[in-house]
Design an enzyme around this catalytic site. Structure first.
Site, PDB file in Angstrom:
ATOM      1  N   GLU A  37       7.088   0.942   0.649  1.00 21.51           N
ATOM      2  CA  GLU A  37       8.475   1.081   0.213  1.00 21.51           C
ATOM      3  C   GLU A  37       9.076  -0.292  -0.061  1.00 21.51           C
ATOM      4  O   GLU A  37       8.875  -1.231   0.707  1.00 21.51           O
ATOM      5  CB  GLU A  37       9.342   1.761   1.283  1.00 21.51           C
ATOM      6  CG  GLU A  37       9.055   3.211   1.557  1.00 21.51           C
ATOM      7  CD  GLU A  37      10.018   3.794   2.595  1.00 21.51           C
ATOM      8  OE1 GLU A  37      11.139   3.244   2.728  1.00 21.51           O
ATOM      9  OE2 GLU A  37       9.644   4.762   3.265  1.00 21.51           O
ATOM     10  N   GLU A  72       7.632   5.426   9.422  1.00 25.63           N
ATOM     11  CA  GLU A  72       8.378   4.369  10.100  1.00 25.63           C
ATOM     12  C   GLU A  72       8.602   4.679  11.589  1.00 25.63           C
ATOM     13  O   GLU A  72       9.726   4.747  12.073  1.00 25.63           O
ATOM     14  CB  GLU A  72       9.723   4.132   9.410  1.00 25.63           C
ATOM     15  CG  GLU A  72       9.597   3.576   8.008  1.00 25.63           C
ATOM     16  CD  GLU A  72      10.937   3.266   7.369  1.00 25.63           C
ATOM     17  OE1 GLU A  72      10.976   2.450   6.438  1.00 25.63           O
ATOM     18  OE2 GLU A  72      11.955   3.845   7.807  1.00 25.63           O
TER      19      GLU A  72
END
Length: 705
Positions: A321, A162
Site C-alpha cells: 500500500e 496490518e
C-alpha cells in the site's frame, strides 16, 4: 506443508505470462454494484494493472451468517480479473470480524488499559489472544483455502491486514493468561522474572506466575515497571505473530503452492511489531507506507524503504500500500504535488521493491476512507491522478522489460542500525528527557549521510551490520552482552564505527550497565560519561550547547569526564562555566584493536551531523568514492549478477547490469551526469548528447548502465 523459516517464495505470474513488476492495489468490489466491475477491469488494463488484492475487509459478505458462506460474488470478480490477465492477491478476510460474531461473542473484543471494551464500529476490534476469535478466524481460513485452492488466478495469500494497527495492546484476561504463559516460557521461574523486572523496587516481587498482570492502568502520573512494560511490548508483538502464524499454517496446509505474506507498517515513526523478527515467518516481505508531508518527504520514504530492504535481507519485497495523493487520517491531509506519485513509487522500486501497489483502486464514495486518494479518484478516468497512474504503469512495464526484475538494491558501504527493542525501551515515561527516543536519531543519520552523497543501508541489530565498511549505532539504547561483543569484534577486526549518545545504556532487561555511559561498549569508544545533560525550553534551563566545530547540540548531551589515551577529541562544548560543560568533549575517535570508533555525545540533528561528518570520516579513515552522489541528489543503484550485490569491484566484482535512480532532494532544478541509457524521465529533461539530466523538484530519472 511445513513452513520453512527464512524461506523465500515470490508470487508467480499467471499461466502464459512473463514475470513482471507487480502493479495494482487493494480492490474492494463489494463496495460497488456489480455493474461497475467491467469498467474497473477496462480501466485497470488501460493503466497496465496486473495484480489486485481482494477481500481484505469482506468477512461479513463472505460469511453473512455463521457457517453460511457466499463465494459466488467473489468467484465472479476473480474470474473477471483473471480472464483479463490480472492476478489476485487474495486476503484471508479475517482483519475485522462481522457484527454477528461480536454480538454472539463479545468476549473477543479487546480491552484498553483501564478495562474498557473496544466496541465494534471500526476495524480490528478483536483480541489476538482470544481462543474464541482464533477458532472463528481459522474456520474462515479453512473455508477460503478449500474454495480457492485450485483457482489459477490466485497467486498469493494476503493474510489479515496490518496486524496491530489498532489492536496492538490488549489488557483483557485472555491477554493476562497469555502473558503469564509467555513469561514462563521466557524465564522459566518466577524468580527469574523478578530479577529481570527489578521487582525489589517498590515492593513488586511476585511469588507465582498467576500474580503477573498486564501493564494495566496504575493511575495518572505513576510509572509502570520498565522491565514489565518492555516485556509486554515484546509479548504483544509475539501474540500478533502467533495469530498470523496460525492463519498462515491453516492456509498453507491446504494450499501449499501459494506464497503468503502480511503487510507490515515500516516507517520512520511508530513501531507496532518487531518486523525483523516477523520477516522470517512470511514467504515474502510486504509493507504499507504513506508519505510524510513536508521537506523530509523523499528522504523519509527512502529511509523507510531501505529499512524494509534490510528486513527482507535484500530479497525482493512488495509495496502493498501507498497513496496516489492525500490520505484521510491526518489532521490536515495534504495532497501530493505534481510528479510525486511517480517519483514516490520509484523510490520504493529503487530500494528493492518488485511490486508497487496502492490503497486503493477505486476511491470509496462512503465510509471513513472516502477522502483517501485512490488510483481511480472521484473525478474518474479523466483526471491527473489517473493519468499519472497510467504513466506509472507504462514506466514499470518498461523497467520490467529492460530487466529490472532479478536485480537487487546494491549494498552500501555504510549501514545505519535500527533496533525495535531499543525504541520500545526508550518510550518509557521515566527517562532523562521525553524529547529523545531511539527513533529520533536513525532518520537524521540517514539524511545527513545523504547530504554527504552516501545512500546508506538501513539495517537491524540482528542483521549483518558488522560486514559493512562503516556502521552507525544511533541511540541503540539496549545492547545485550552478545551484541556488545559483536561491536568489540567488529572494531577490533578493523571495522569503522560511529556510536552516538544513548547507545549501550542498558542490557536486554533494561538494566543499566554500570560504571559510566556507554557502559556496554565504553572500552570500544574510549570515553566515559557520568551524567546525561538534558536541554529544553524551560525558563532558565540549559537550552542548547555550542560545539567548537560550529554545530549546535539540542535536547541531550553526555557529560564526558574521562577519555582514554587512545582517543582523540574532535570537538568540545563552548559554554558558560556555570554549566559545567565548557571544554567537555563532544566528538571523539578512539582506536580499538585494528579499527576505529567515533563517538557523538550529543544530539546534533541532521544538519549538525552532516557538518560534523567530514571530520569524523577523516579521523576514521573513511574516504568518499567517485560513485557517491551529491547533497541535492539521492543516487540509488540496483544491480544484478553479483551475489553480494555490492556496487564496486572492490566489493565483490562488477555487476552485469545496473539500474541507477536519481532523485531530486531539493526544491531547485538539479543537474546530474547520467551513467547509462535513460528509461524513465519524470519531471526532468535529458541531454543525451552530453549524458546529462536536469531534474525538477519531485522529479526522477532512471537509467540502465
Amino acid at each position: 506443508m511445513v513452513f520453512e523459516k527464512n524461506g523465500y517464495r515470490w508470487p508467480q505470474p499467471l499461466k502464459g505470462n512473463q514475470p513482471q513488476i507487480w502493479y495494482g492495489g487493494d480492490y474492494n468490489p463489494d463496495q460497488w454494484p456489480e455493474s461497475v466491475w467491467d469498467e474497473d477491469v477496462r480501466l485497470m488494463l488501460k493503466a497496465k494493472v496486473n495484480l489486485v488484492s481482494v477481500g481484505i475487509f469482506s468477512w461479513a459478505k463472505i460469511e453473512p451468517r455463521e457457517g453460511e458462506y457466499d463465494f459466488c460474488w467473489l468467484d465472479r470478480v476473480i474470474d473477471k480479473l483473471g480472464r483479463a490477465g490480472i492476478a489476485v492477491d487474495l486476503a484471508s478476510a479475517t482483519a475485522s470480524p462481522p457484527m454477528w460474531l461480536t454480538q454472539a461473542h463479545p468476549e473477543v473484543l479487546w480491552r484498553d488499559e483501564k478495562g474498557d471494551v473496544c466496541w465494534p464500529g471500526a476495524r480490528q476490534h478483536w483480541r489476538p489472544t482470544s481462543p474464541v476469535f482464533r477458532e472463528y478466524a481459522l474456520k474462515l481460513c479453512r473455508a477460503m483455502a478449500q474454495h480457492y485452492k485450485d483457482n489459477p488466478y490466485v497467486v498469493a495469500w494476503h493474510v489479515s491486514n496490518e496486524y496491530g494497527c489498532h489492536n496492538r495492546f490488549d489488557y483483557s484476561d485472555d491477554a493476562m493468561r497469555a502473558f503469564q504463559d509467555w513469561c514462563q516460557k521466557r524465564y522459566g521461574t518466577i524468580e527469574a522474572v523478578n530479577e529481570a523486572w527489578g521487582t525489589a523496587f517498590w515492593a513488586q516481587a511476585m511469588t507465582d506466575f498467576s500474580q503477573i498482570l498486564p501493564p494495566r492502568y496504575i493511575g495518572d502520573g505513576n510509572f509502570m515497571n520498565p522491565g514489565k512494560l518492555l516485556d509486554y511490548q515484546r509479548f504483544s508483538s509475539d501474540a500478533l505473530k502467533d495469530f498470523f502464524v496460525a492463519e498462515r499454517d491453516e492456509l498453507s496446509r491446504i494450499t501449499p503452492s501459494k506464497p503468503l505474506t502480511t503487510n507490515f507498517m515500516v516507517s520512520s515513526v511508530g513501531v507496532t511489531a518487531d518486523y525483523d523478527d516477523w520477516a522470517s515467518e512470511v514467504d515474502f516481505v510486504s509493507n504499507d507506507h504513506y508519505f510524510m508531508p513536508g521537506e523530509a518527504h523523499v528522504d523519509e520514504m527512502a529511509y523507510s524503504s531501505s529499512l524494509v530492504d534490510g528486513i527482507a535481507r535484500k530479497r525482493p519485497w512488495f509495496l502493498m500500500e501507498n497513496s496516489t495523493s492525500a490520505v484521510n487520517w491526518r489532521s490536515i491531509n495534504y495532497r501530493k504535488e505534481p510528479g510525486q506519485t511517480i517519483r514516490d513509487a520509484m523510490v520504493h522500486l529503487a530500494m528493492g521493491a518488485d511490486a508497487i501497489c496502492f490503497f486503493q483502486w477505486r476511491q470509496s464514495r462512503a465510509g471513513a476512507e472516502k477522502f483517501h486518494s485512490a488510483m481511480l479518484p472521484h473525478a474518474g478516468e479523466h483526471s491527473q491522478v489517473f493519468r499519472d497512474v497510467c504513466e506509472l504503469g507504462d514506466d514499470l512495464q518498461q523497467l520490467g522489460d529492460a530487466g529490472l526484475l532479478g536485480t537487487r538494491l546494491a549494498k552500501s558501504r555504510v549501514a545505519v542500525v535500527f533496533d525495535y527493542e531499543s525504541e520500545w525501551a526508550t518510550e518509557h515515561t521515566a527517562t532523562p528527557t521525553q524529547n529523545v527516543r531511539h527513533f529520533t536519531e536513525p532518520l537524521d543519520w540517514f539524511r545527513a549521510l545523504a547530504d554527504c552523497g552516501i545512500t546508506a543501508d538501513m539495517v537491524t541489530l540482528r542483521s549483518d551490520w558488522d560486514t559493512y565498511e562503516l556502521a552507525v549505532l544511533p541511540s541503540v539504547y539496549l545492547l545485550d552482552r552478545a551484541n556488545a561483543q559483536r561491536v568489540r569484534d567488529y572494531v577490533a577486526g578493523g571495522g569503522k564505527l560511529i556510536v552516538t549518545y544513548y547507545t549501550g545504556i542498558s542490557d536486554e532487561r533494561d538494566h543499566i550497565w554500570l560504571g559510566g555511559y556507554p557502559g556496554a561498549i565504553r572500552d570500544v569508544v574510549g570515553v566515559r560519561s557520568e551524567e546525561f545533560v538534558p536541554m529544553g525550553d524551560d525558563a532558565g534551563a540549559l537550552h542548547h550547547l555550542d560545539l567548537s566545530n560550529g554545530t549546535v547540540a539540542h535536547d541531550i548531551a553526555d557529560h564526558i569526564t574521562q577519555i582514554d589515551d587512545t582517543a582523540t577529541v574532535l570537538a568540545t562544548y563552548k559554554a558558560g562555566e556555570y554549566t559545567g560543560m565548557d571544554g567537555v568533549p563532544a566528538l571523539t575517535v578512539n582506536r580499538f584493536g585494528k579499527g576505529l570508533a567515533g563517538y557523538v555525545g550529543c544530539r546534533l540533528g541532521r544538519l549538525g551531523i552532516a557538518a560534523s561528518l567530514p571530520a569524523l570520516f577523516e579521523a576514521l579513515g573513511f574516504e568518499l568514492d567517485q560513485t557517491d552522489g551529491s547533497d541535492d541528489v539521492l543516487r540509488v543503484v540496483r544491480v544484478g549478477g553479483v551475489d553480494d550485490v555490492d556496487d564496486s569491484a572492490s566489493h565483490g566484482g562488477q555487476p552485469s547490469v545496473r539500474f541507477i535512480f536519481y532523485f531530486n532532494r531539493s526544491r531547485d532544478i538539479v543537474t546530474v551526469e547520467l551513467e547509462g541509457e535513460p528509461l524513465v524521465v519524470s519531471h526532468a529533461t535529458v541531454d543525451a548528447e552530453h549524458a546529462k539530466g536536469s531534474i525538477e523538484p519531485n522529479g526522477v530519472i532512471v537509467v540502465k548502465g
